[in-house]
Scaffold this active site. Structure first.
Site, PDB file in Angstrom:
ATOM      1  CB  SER A  45     -57.311 -20.688   4.006  1.00 27.83           C
ATOM      2  OG  SER A  45     -57.274 -21.987   4.549  1.00 27.83           O
ATOM      3  CG  ASP A 184     -58.808 -23.221   1.785  1.00 26.77           C
ATOM      4  OD1 ASP A 184     -58.444 -22.124   1.337  1.00 26.77           O
ATOM      5  OD2 ASP A 184     -58.290 -23.768   2.772  1.00 26.77           O
TER       6      ASP A 184
END
Length: 275
Positions: A45, A184
Site C-alpha cells: 500500500s 490493497d
C-alpha cells in the site's frame, strides 16, 4: 519471494503513512544508512508508493509528502461525494474479516477500474523511470484472498502496480488485471513481512506506519527462521485510523518521520552493518 541479503519492508498507512515513511527513509539516507541499496524492497500500500520512489528516484523522497497532499485530497473529494464505505476500510485496519469477505465487500462498494484507469490514477504521483527489478508490491486477489507480489516481470506499468497495492477496500477502487481483481495488500497484513523467504536468511528492516499483532507475529516468524530483523514503527502522531487519509495530517506525518530518523539513525546504522 526469494530475498537476497538485505531486505527492506515498507508497510501501509495511507497518504499520511507514506509521508511519514518517505521522511523517515530520507532522513536515514542523509545520516548514512544505505536503505536505497537494499537488495529487495517489499512495499504494501503506502509502502509501495514510497518503495517506487526509493528504488527508482531516491532523491525524490523529499517530494512525496507534497504528492500525498494530492492523494489525500482525492480521498477527501470522494468522501464529500459520498462514494467511500469507510466502515469497510476500518474493518481492514482492525484486522477483522477474512480476505475473501473483504474482497466481496470491496468489489460491491466500488466497481473495479481498468489497467488504463489505474495508470492514469497514479502516474502523476510516481517517478518517471522504469520499474526497478528490486521492487515488489503486495496485493491481494479479491476472489481468492491470496497474496501476490507484483514485480517488473509482470509487465504492467509501475503506476498499475501501485494502484493494485493501494486499492484500500471501501475507499479506493479495486483494479482488474488479466481477468482478476486486485486489492490493497493490507487486506492480508499491513507489512506482509512473513512472505520473505530464503534458504540462507539475511537481514530485514521493517518500516511500519502502523504497528499491531500482525507485525509482532511476522517479526517472530522471521526471527525463528534465522533472519536478523529490525523494526521501526511510527511514534503516534495521529488520533484515529481515518486520520491516515486526512490531508491535515500529512505535514505532521512528515515531521514525525524526520524526527524519528534523527533519533534512530545511529542505532539503525549499527544494526545495518551487523554490529
Amino acid at each position: 519471494m526469494t530475498m537476497p541479503n538485505n531486505a527492506l519492508v515498507l508497510g501501509g498507512g495511507g497518504p499520511v503513512g507514506a509521508s511519514w515513511t518517505s521522511a523517515l527513509l530520507n532522513g536515514l539516507r542523509s545520516a548514512g544508512v544505505p536503505v536505497a541499496d537494499s537488495d529487495v524492497v517489499i512495499g504494501t500500500s503506502a509502502g509501495a508508493v514510497v518503495g517506487a520512489w526509493l528504488t527508482v528516484e531516491p532523491d525524490g523522497l523529499a517530494e512525496v509528502p507534497a504528492l500525498m497532499h494530492k492523494r489525500a485530497a482525492w480521498h477527501a473529494n470522494n468522501a464529500s461525494a459520498g462514494r467511500p464505505d469507510t466502515s469497510l476500510f476500518e474493518t481492514v485496519l482492525a484486522g477483522a474479516g477474512s480476505p475473501e469477505e473483504v474482497g466481496r465487500g470491496a468489489v460491491a462498494a466500488m466497481p473495479p477500474i481498468s489497467v488504463g484507469q489505474a495508470n492514469d490514477l497514479w502516474k502523476a504521483m510516481l517517478p518517471k523511470g522504469a520499474w526497478s527489478p528490486r521492487l515488489r508490491m503486495m496485493s491481494v486477489n479479491a476472489s481468492t484472498g491470496q497474496p501476490k507480489a507484483w514485480s517488473a516481470r509482470d509487465g504492467i506499468p509501475l503506476a498499475v502496480g501501485v494502484a493494485c497495492s493501494t486499492a484500500a477496500p471501501g475507499i479506493a477502487p479495486p483494479v482488474a488485471v488479466n481477468g482478476e481483481v486486485w486489492l490493497d495488500g493490507g487486506v492480508r497484513s499491513g507489512t506482509n513481512a512473513d512472505l520473505v523467504t530464503e534458504s540462507d536468511p539475511g537481514q530485514v528492516l521493517v518500516v511500519a506506519p502502523i504497528g499491531g499483532n500482525d507485525l509482532v507475529r511476522e517479526e517472530a516468524f522471521l526471527a525463528e527462521r534465522g533472519y536478523r530483523v529490525h523494526v521501526i514503527v511510527a511514534e503516534r502522531f495521529y488520533n484515529a485510523p481515518m486520520d491516515l487519509i486526512d490531508p491535515r495530517f500529512i505535514d505532521a506525518g512528515a515531521a514525525a518521520g524526520a524526527k524519528q530518523a534523527r533519533d534512530l539513525a545511529p542505532e539503525v546504522l549499527t544494526w545495518w552493518k551487523g554490529r
